[in-house]
Design a protein around this motif. Structure first.
Motif, PDB file in Angstrom:
ATOM      1  N   TYR A 223      26.277  46.723  41.846  1.00 58.58           N
ATOM      2  CA  TYR A 223      25.313  47.217  40.860  1.00 58.58           C
ATOM      3  C   TYR A 223      25.963  47.935  39.687  1.00 58.58           C
ATOM      4  N   THR A 224      27.299  47.875  39.608  1.00 56.70           N
ATOM      5  CA  THR A 224      27.974  48.595  38.527  1.00 56.70           C
ATOM      6  C   THR A 224      28.668  47.681  37.528  1.00 56.70           C
ATOM      7  N   VAL A 225      28.907  46.414  37.899  1.00 56.89           N
ATOM      8  CA  VAL A 225      29.513  45.465  36.965  1.00 56.89           C
ATOM      9  C   VAL A 225      28.658  44.203  36.915  1.00 56.89           C
ATOM     10  N   SER A 226      28.553  43.617  35.732  1.00 59.95           N
ATOM     11  CA  SER A 226      27.772  42.389  35.626  1.00 59.95           C
ATOM     12  C   SER A 226      28.384  41.365  34.685  1.00 59.95           C
ATOM     13  N   ALA A 227      29.173  41.794  33.721  1.00 61.59           N
ATOM     14  CA  ALA A 227      29.804  40.847  32.809  1.00 61.59           C
ATOM     15  C   ALA A 227      30.790  39.975  33.588  1.00 61.59           C
ATOM     16  N   ALA A 228      30.870  38.712  33.216  1.00 54.18           N
ATOM     17  CA  ALA A 228      31.711  37.765  33.952  1.00 54.18           C
ATOM     18  C   ALA A 228      33.148  38.242  34.094  1.00 54.18           C
ATOM     19  N   ASN A 229      33.742  38.761  33.025  1.00 53.88           N
ATOM     20  CA  ASN A 229      35.132  39.214  33.108  1.00 53.88           C
ATOM     21  C   ASN A 229      35.289  40.416  34.035  1.00 53.88           C
ATOM     22  N   GLU A 230      34.284  41.286  34.085  1.00 48.96           N
ATOM     23  CA  GLU A 230      34.339  42.445  34.986  1.00 48.96           C
ATOM     24  C   GLU A 230      34.209  42.008  36.439  1.00 48.96           C
ATOM     25  N   VAL A 231      33.306  41.074  36.703  1.00 45.34           N
ATOM     26  CA  VAL A 231      33.135  40.568  38.059  1.00 45.34           C
ATOM     27  C   VAL A 231      34.431  39.891  38.510  1.00 45.34           C
ATOM     28  N   ALA A 232      35.002  39.037  37.660  1.00 40.38           N
ATOM     29  CA  ALA A 232      36.241  38.331  37.989  1.00 40.38           C
ATOM     30  C   ALA A 232      37.390  39.292  38.266  1.00 40.38           C
ATOM     31  N   ALA A 233      37.426  40.400  37.554  1.00 43.47           N
ATOM     32  CA  ALA A 233      38.522  41.367  37.705  1.00 43.47           C
ATOM     33  C   ALA A 233      38.579  41.983  39.097  1.00 43.47           C
ATOM     34  N   HIS A 234      37.481  41.902  39.855  1.00 46.14           N
ATOM     35  CA  HIS A 234      37.451  42.496  41.195  1.00 46.14           C
ATOM     36  C   HIS A 234      37.534  41.460  42.308  1.00 46.14           C
ATOM     37  N   ALA A 235      37.710  40.196  41.952  1.00 51.52           N
ATOM     38  CA  ALA A 235      37.786  39.138  42.959  1.00 51.52           C
ATOM     39  C   ALA A 235      38.957  39.368  43.909  1.00 51.52           C
ATOM     40  N   LEU A 236      38.658  39.431  45.173  1.00 46.42           N
ATOM     41  CA  LEU A 236      39.632  39.546  46.265  1.00 46.42           C
ATOM     42  C   LEU A 236      40.525  40.781  46.197  1.00 46.42           C
ATOM     43  N   GLU A 237      40.116  41.798  45.444  1.00 46.41           N
ATOM     44  CA  GLU A 237      41.012  42.943  45.252  1.00 46.41           C
ATOM     45  C   GLU A 237      41.350  43.685  46.536  1.00 46.41           C
ATOM     46  N   ASP A 238      40.486  43.654  47.529  1.00 44.48           N
ATOM     47  CA  ASP A 238      40.786  44.348  48.784  1.00 44.48           C
ATOM     48  C   ASP A 238      41.628  43.503  49.740  1.00 44.48           C
ATOM     49  N   LEU A 239      41.814  42.240  49.411  1.00 47.98           N
ATOM     50  CA  LEU A 239      42.618  41.339  50.240  1.00 47.98           C
ATOM     51  C   LEU A 239      43.955  41.027  49.589  1.00 47.98           C
ATOM     52  N   ASP A 240      43.936  40.802  48.274  1.00 48.16           N
ATOM     53  CA  ASP A 240      45.131  40.374  47.548  1.00 48.16           C
ATOM     54  C   ASP A 240      45.080  41.015  46.165  1.00 48.16           C
ATOM     55  N   THR A 241      45.801  42.107  46.007  1.00 53.13           N
ATOM     56  CA  THR A 241      45.749  42.858  44.752  1.00 53.13           C
ATOM     57  C   THR A 241      46.293  42.071  43.565  1.00 53.13           C
ATOM     58  N   SER A 242      47.062  41.021  43.799  1.00 56.99           N
ATOM     59  CA  SER A 242      47.614  40.237  42.702  1.00 56.99           C
ATOM     60  C   SER A 242      46.681  39.121  42.239  1.00 56.99           C
TER      61      SER A 242
END
Length: 174
Positions: free
Chosen positions: A33-52
């Motif tokens: 509920y805090t990000v909605s723009a496509a680039n913001e959503v993409a920036a958090h993809a898999l961050e807890d599994l693979d930070t790279s």
């Protein structure tokens, strides 16, 4: 191997992950509920599994995973985060049912291919011929299911909503 009659092979770099990767790992719920723009959503993809991943994924890359990819909640951001990051397909040994359907609805190709993840490493490349239902990886050819015409039409349109929008505007939709 490697050449289809109509030249429809596409080559993709892969990101390999294991079994039971859930939707909260694919897109952390704390951002729902805090990000909605496509680039913001993409920036958090898999961050807890693979930070790279978010910083290094390239358009056309493919995720190859083990069993039960996408189990957990039904939140669509677990699919759109990958799509917005440029992922062309998720190939898994098996999918959670709702995640599989969300892939189709959001226009991200889901492919079932048992045993593939065990043969690959992140950074390897694979070739896919969707029309012929073939995949080449690690020197081996795999048969993958062809999509029904209705599912293919949804994916070709970029997802269910874009397909319906075109249809309601009277535009041709395959």
């Amino acid at each position: 191997m490697g050449n289809s009659q109509d030249g429809s092979w596409t080559t993709h770099r892969v990101w390999v992950y294991g079994d039971d990767v859930n939707t909260d790992v694919i897109f952390p719920g704390r951002y729902t509920y805090t990000v909605s723009a496509a680039n913001e959503v993409a920036a958090h993809a898999l961050e807890d599994l693979d930070t790279s991943f978010a910083a290094q994924v390239q358009p056309g890359d493919v995720i190859v995973a083990g069993r039960n990819w996408g189990n957990g909640s039904s939140r669509e951001q677990a699919v759109t985060a990958l799509k917005y990051a440029g992922v062309a397909a998720v190939i898994a040994e098996s999918f959670a049912r709702i995640y599989y359907r969300n892939c189709i609805n959001q226009g991200l190709l889901p492919v079932v291919c048992p045993g593939l993840a065990a043969r690959l490493h992140t950074g390897d490349t694979i070739q896919i011929d969707r029309a012929a239902g073939r995949l080449l990886a690690a020197g081996q050819e795999y048969t993958i299911s062809r999509l029904s015409p209705s599912v293919q039409a949804i994916l070709d349109a970029g997802g269910l909503v874009p397909m319906l929008q075109r249809r309601f505007k009277g535009e041709s939709v395959s």
